[in-house]
Design a protein around this motif. Structure first.
Motif, mmCIF file in Angstrom:
data_model
loop_
_atom_site.group_PDB
_atom_site.id
_atom_site.type_symbol
_atom_site.label_atom_id
_atom_site.label_comp_id
_atom_site.label_asym_id
_atom_site.label_seq_id
_atom_site.Cartn_x
_atom_site.Cartn_y
_atom_site.Cartn_z
ATOM 1 N N UNK A 410 -16.528 26.066 41.001
ATOM 2 C CA UNK A 410 -17.975 25.835 41.050
ATOM 3 C C UNK A 410 -18.711 26.752 40.072
ATOM 4 N N UNK A 411 -18.314 28.025 40.025
ATOM 5 C CA UNK A 411 -18.983 28.985 39.137
ATOM 6 C C UNK A 411 -18.767 28.633 37.671
ATOM 7 N N UNK A 412 -17.567 28.179 37.354
ATOM 8 C CA UNK A 412 -17.279 27.796 35.974
ATOM 9 C C UNK A 412 -18.155 26.620 35.549
ATOM 10 N N UNK A 413 -18.320 25.655 36.450
ATOM 11 C CA UNK A 413 -19.172 24.496 36.139
ATOM 12 C C UNK A 413 -20.624 24.924 35.956
ATOM 13 N N UNK A 414 -21.089 25.825 36.834
ATOM 14 C CA UNK A 414 -22.472 26.321 36.710
ATOM 15 C C UNK A 414 -22.666 27.003 35.364
ATOM 16 N N UNK A 415 -21.700 27.837 34.979
ATOM 17 C CA UNK A 415 -21.805 28.570 33.708
ATOM 18 C C UNK A 415 -21.777 27.611 32.519
ATOM 19 N N UNK A 416 -20.880 26.638 32.546
ATOM 20 C CA UNK A 416 -20.743 25.705 31.422
ATOM 21 C C UNK A 416 -21.968 24.794 31.283
ATOM 22 N N UNK A 417 -22.719 24.614 32.382
ATOM 23 C CA UNK A 417 -23.960 23.821 32.300
ATOM 24 C C UNK A 417 -25.162 24.698 31.972
ATOM 25 N N UNK A 418 -24.911 25.960 31.648
ATOM 26 C CA UNK A 418 -25.988 26.857 31.222
ATOM 27 C C UNK A 418 -26.847 27.375 32.358
ATOM 28 N N UNK A 419 -26.349 27.317 33.584
ATOM 29 C CA UNK A 419 -27.093 27.803 34.758
ATOM 30 C C UNK A 419 -28.505 27.196 34.828
ATOM 31 N N UNK A 420 -28.583 25.917 34.485
ATOM 32 C CA UNK A 420 -29.899 25.268 34.521
ATOM 33 C C UNK A 420 -29.941 24.016 35.395
ATOM 34 N N UNK A 421 -28.858 23.766 36.151
ATOM 35 C CA UNK A 421 -28.808 22.588 37.007
ATOM 36 C C UNK A 421 -28.761 22.988 38.481
ATOM 37 N N UNK A 422 -29.200 22.057 39.323
ATOM 38 C CA UNK A 422 -29.187 22.281 40.761
ATOM 39 C C UNK A 422 -27.883 21.822 41.389
ATOM 40 N N UNK A 423 -27.837 21.866 42.705
ATOM 41 C CA UNK A 423 -26.601 21.574 43.428
ATOM 42 C C UNK A 423 -26.163 20.121 43.281
ATOM 43 N N UNK A 424 -27.111 19.194 43.209
ATOM 44 C CA UNK A 424 -26.756 17.778 43.137
ATOM 45 C C UNK A 424 -25.955 17.482 41.871
ATOM 46 N N UNK A 425 -26.437 17.973 40.727
ATOM 47 C CA UNK A 425 -25.714 17.764 39.469
ATOM 48 C C UNK A 425 -24.379 18.502 39.489
ATOM 49 N N UNK A 426 -24.358 19.717 40.051
ATOM 50 C CA UNK A 426 -23.120 20.485 40.126
ATOM 51 C C UNK A 426 -22.048 19.695 40.878
ATOM 52 N N UNK A 427 -22.421 19.115 42.000
ATOM 53 C CA UNK A 427 -21.457 18.351 42.801
ATOM 54 C C UNK A 427 -20.972 17.124 42.044
ATOM 55 N N UNK A 428 -21.895 16.450 41.353
ATOM 56 C CA UNK A 428 -21.498 15.278 40.550
ATOM 57 C C UNK A 428 -20.465 15.659 39.494
ATOM 58 N N UNK A 429 -20.683 16.791 38.828
ATOM 59 C CA UNK A 429 -19.761 17.240 37.770
ATOM 60 C C UNK A 429 -18.411 17.620 38.379
ATOM 61 N N UNK A 430 -18.424 18.390 39.468
ATOM 62 C CA UNK A 430 -17.182 18.817 40.099
ATOM 63 C C UNK A 430 -16.361 17.619 40.591
ATOM 64 N N UNK A 431 -17.053 16.570 41.038
ATOM 65 C CA UNK A 431 -16.353 15.400 41.577
ATOM 66 C C UNK A 431 -16.037 14.351 40.508
ATOM 67 N N UNK A 432 -16.432 14.651 39.253
ATOM 68 C CA UNK A 432 -16.079 13.746 38.154
ATOM 69 C C UNK A 432 -16.912 12.490 38.100
ATOM 70 N N UNK A 433 -18.177 12.573 38.514
ATOM 71 C CA UNK A 433 -19.059 11.401 38.523
ATOM 72 C C UNK A 433 -19.301 10.888 37.103
ATOM 73 N N UNK A 434 -19.447 9.556 36.985
ATOM 74 C CA UNK A 434 -19.779 8.933 35.691
ATOM 75 C C UNK A 434 -21.220 8.430 35.692
ATOM 76 N N UNK A 435 -22.072 9.055 36.504
ATOM 77 C CA UNK A 435 -23.488 8.660 36.529
ATOM 78 C C UNK A 435 -24.106 8.829 35.150
ATOM 79 N N UNK A 436 -25.141 8.011 34.895
ATOM 80 C CA UNK A 436 -25.776 8.029 33.572
ATOM 81 C C UNK A 436 -26.285 9.412 33.202
ATOM 82 N N UNK A 437 -26.904 10.118 34.178
ATOM 83 C CA UNK A 437 -27.478 11.428 33.859
ATOM 84 C C UNK A 437 -26.405 12.461 33.526
#
Length: 707
Positions: A410-437
């Motif tokens: 989780x921390x690695x994902x937060x860092x790689x996204x520049x610490x500018x996203x909230x929990x919803x986007x973090x979860x989408x990234x960790x779970x491999x979502x293909x959402x448009x955003x």
């Protein structure tokens, strides 16, 4: 008038002994000293000023914030034989003058009034109702540090200067150290003795359920209520819309529910509150607007549909349950969306720093994996040495695991996204979502995209809440709630520290309503308790007061257990004072003796009516039947009304005339009242006695059944 505090307690309230600290408080007030009382809801604050009010010469002026609360307390005092009244804007000038005249004549011992009413008409009120003492209820409302600050309370400090010769008592159920000091300062209390009772409400079970989806939450709540059909409760919601949605959802499940919030017309709010107080409504879905006005002793459960804003509010709201001391349940639902919303409210409030800190404390409570009662009591500066055994953590001790790798993902994902996203986007990234955003932001190209796909979205939410609670990450409220890594979090990310997480508890299983065999469901004590409740309800309808004002559930349960058969035995029951015994005691004794029968075995429900019918057919009068059966005459008239409605008696013309029936019919139509006798009795200027009104209503009911 009894002279001692203990004699008053027994005569008017039916208790042999004071609760801890009550007697010391009473003695301080009687001696003329100022007092600050911190006592939990249901702890007996009212007794602390009501008893000295009956000892000191003059009128005890009670300052209370809500009209509904005043009315309930006055009803309860009057039912105990104590002269009390209230003043508010709903009364005419003539009514108010009559009340003040009674105060002047020393016919009233306690006068309830709102702070704005008292300050606005201070001279007139205090000249007529010469104060023996002042009691400021819900005193935390005077402090800007309190959770329910009310500007109208701020002028009350003037009273202490103007009335230097009478004692002041300030009472509250929730106040931290800062608020306590502020209450003393704002009210100008003189060297007050401060009494802090234990805030441990042992009869309340504490349960927190984390990350439950809306649909499942509603189903859980509906099934929880379904197996508690005979008990009432409150569901607290954060928003008005949620109150309405939850109430409608419960109605769809066939549950008798209504909503209550500040956006409703006053008349609609009053109707909901009155129906709830009178046990005509089982469930109220409410915002915190449904708070201090509730003095109902037999609320058996409180559910928080959302996370509360702070510990004070939460404690006061769960305190609505089990005021009679009987076991009661509390459930708090908590998810990430609540946290976002409340953080936004707190950050944008006038006292953002303190409100955010208060929110952190309730979040810590909700996320706890140690005894919840320890955390709750610690907030109020009280230590609990042993685990309580009555919270979900104690009942299901938490297990821990080394969650370092999970946290690092989780921390690695937060860092790689520049610490500018909230929990919803973090979860989408960790779970491999293909959402448009996700794709538009290029996050699908990150090494951490999909590294947590084996963990469900809800469980990721719960782990993120643990990380927030442990100080591994924090929210930037001013950056659209972006997640930031703390110094501690960086140590974990780079392998310098380990992260221990709590094993997630499975989401609560549905409560199943399993019909137990009748013999198991109802023992004799439960059956008698239910019969006593029916008797109590009849009195409450006649007098147009909440049922618990007659007797509390705790008192009825003791009656069902002890089964008193004589006046002296009944007066030994806690909560049965002399005045209440004179008014209601014989009917309850009759019910108990009728239930037990000569051998102590259960009787069929209809037996008592049939016995009355048999004696009437033998030609006995009502008074002769009452004497022979050793029952109150009003009980016999009640039997006759029931027998007539059920076509067991052909005519009751000899007992109630057609003219009396028509008079009652017209009054019933005008008042839209078909059951409560007291409003009809008063409307008819007390010219038609209660028993005739009851018989007339039976005639009307039977006509409606036939037609």
């Amino acid at each position: 008038m009894p002279s001692s505090a203990r004699e008053i307690l027994k005569k008017y309230f039916g208790y042999d002994n004071f609760r801890p600290q009550q007697e010391d408080i009473v003695n301080q007030i009687v001696s003329g000293n100022d007092v600050l009382v911190l006592m939990p809801t249901g702890g007996g604050k009212s007794i602390c000023y009501q008893v000295p009010a009956l000892i000191r010469d003059g009128v005890c002026i009670v300052i209370s914030p809500l009209i509904s609360l005043m009315k309930d307390q006055v009803d309860a005092l009057r039912s105990n034989g104590i002269a009390a009244a209230f003043l508010n804007s709903s009364q005419s000038f003539q009514e108010q003058q009559a009340i003040l005249e009674s105060c002047y004549k020393k016919e009233i011992a306690l006068l309830y009034v709102s702070p704005e009413k008292l300050i606005g008409e201070l001279t007139m009120i205090t000249q007529m109702a010469r104060p023996s003492m002042f009691a400021i209820d819900e005193a935390h409302c005077i402090s800007a540090w309190g959770h329910d600050f009310r500007p109208e309370y701020t002028q009350l400090g003037l009273l202490r200067e103007k009335f230097s010769n009478v004692p002041f008592v300030a009472l509250t159920a929730t106040a931290d150290k800062v608020t306590r000091k502020d209450i003393v300062k704002q009210l100008n209390l003189r060297n007050p003795e401060i009494f802090i009772s234990s805030f441990d409400r042992k009869n309340l079970s504490l349960d927190v359920r984390v990350g439950v989806k809306t649909k499942q939450k509603l189903q859980e709540i509906a099934e929880f209520i379904d197996v508690r059909r005979d008990s009432s409760g409150i569901i607290y919601c954060l928003s008005r819309n949620t109150c309405e949605d939850v109430a409608q959802a419960l109605k769809n499940y066939g549950i008798n529910a209504a909503f209550y919030h500040a956006g409703m017309p006053a008349e609609a709010r009053s109707k909901v509150q009155e129906e709830f107080l009178k046990d005509e409504l089982q469930v109220v879905c409410a915002t915190v607007a449904f708070g201090m006005g509730i003095d109902k002793s037999n609320v058996r459960w409180v559910i928080h549909y959302n996370l509360p804003k702070n510990m004070e509010g939460y404690y006061q709201e769960i305190g609505r349950a089990g005021r009679d001391g009987l076991p009661s349940e509390t459930i708090l639902y908590y998810n990430y969306a609540d946290l976002l919303m409340l953080n936004k409210f707190a950050a944008e409030s006038g006292q953002s720093e303190i409100n955010l800190e208060k929110l952190n404390r309730i979040q810590h409570y909700a996320e706890a994996d140690i005894c919840r009662r320890k955390i709750l009591l610690n907030y109020f500066s009280e230590n609990l040495e042993q685990n309580c055994g009555n919270c979900d953590v104690c009942k299901n001790p938490r297990k821990h695991f080394n969650g370092t790798v999970l946290v690092q993902k989780a921390l690695s994902a937060i860092a790689r996204m520049g610490e500018k996203e909230g929990a919803s986007m973090l979860i989408d990234v960790l779970r491999g979502s293909r959402k448009a955003e996700v794709i538009e932001a290029g996050y699908d190209k990150l090494k951490t995209h999909g590294v947590g796909s084996e963990i469900g979205a809800i469980d990721w939410q719960r782990y993120i809440m643990q990380m927030l609670n442990l100080g591994i990450i924090e929210m930037a409220y001013d950056e659209d709630f972006a997640l930031k890594i703390t110094a501690y979090g960086r140590d974990i990310l780079f392998g310098k520290s380990k992260a221990e997480l709590t094993v997630l508890q499975p989401l609560v299983k549905k409560e199943k309503s399993v019909a137990a065999p009748k013999a198991e469901r109802y023992n004799q004590e439960e059956e008698l308790f239910n019969r006593l409740r029916q008797v109590r309800r009849q009195f409450s309808l006649e007098e147009d007061v909440p049922a618990y004002v007659i007797f509390s559930d705790a008192t009825l349960q003791q009656m069902a257990k002890e089964r008193p058969l004589s006046p002296s035995e009944m007066l030994e029951i806690s909560g049965v004072g002399e005045f209440k015994f004179e008014k209601y005691g014989q009917v309850f004794l009759d019910t108990i003796s009728g239930f037990m029968g000569s051998t102590g075995n259960l009787k069929q429900k209809g037996d008592t009516y049939l016995e009355t019918l048999t004696l009437l057919k033998e030609g006995l009068t009502v008074s002769q039947v009452a004497a022979k059966r050793k029952l109150h005459e009003m009980t016999i008239y009640s039997h006759i009304a029931n027998l007539y409605v059920n076509n067991k008696i052909k005519s009751i013309n000899a007992l109630v005339s057609s003219e009396e029936v028509e008079t009652v019919r017209e009054a019933s139509r005008i008042l839209n009242e078909k059951t409560a006798l007291k409003p009809l009795y008063e409307y008819l200027h007390e010219e038609i006695p209660y028993h005739k009104i009851r018989l007339a209503l039976a005639v009307i009911e039977r006509e409606e059944l036939v037609n």
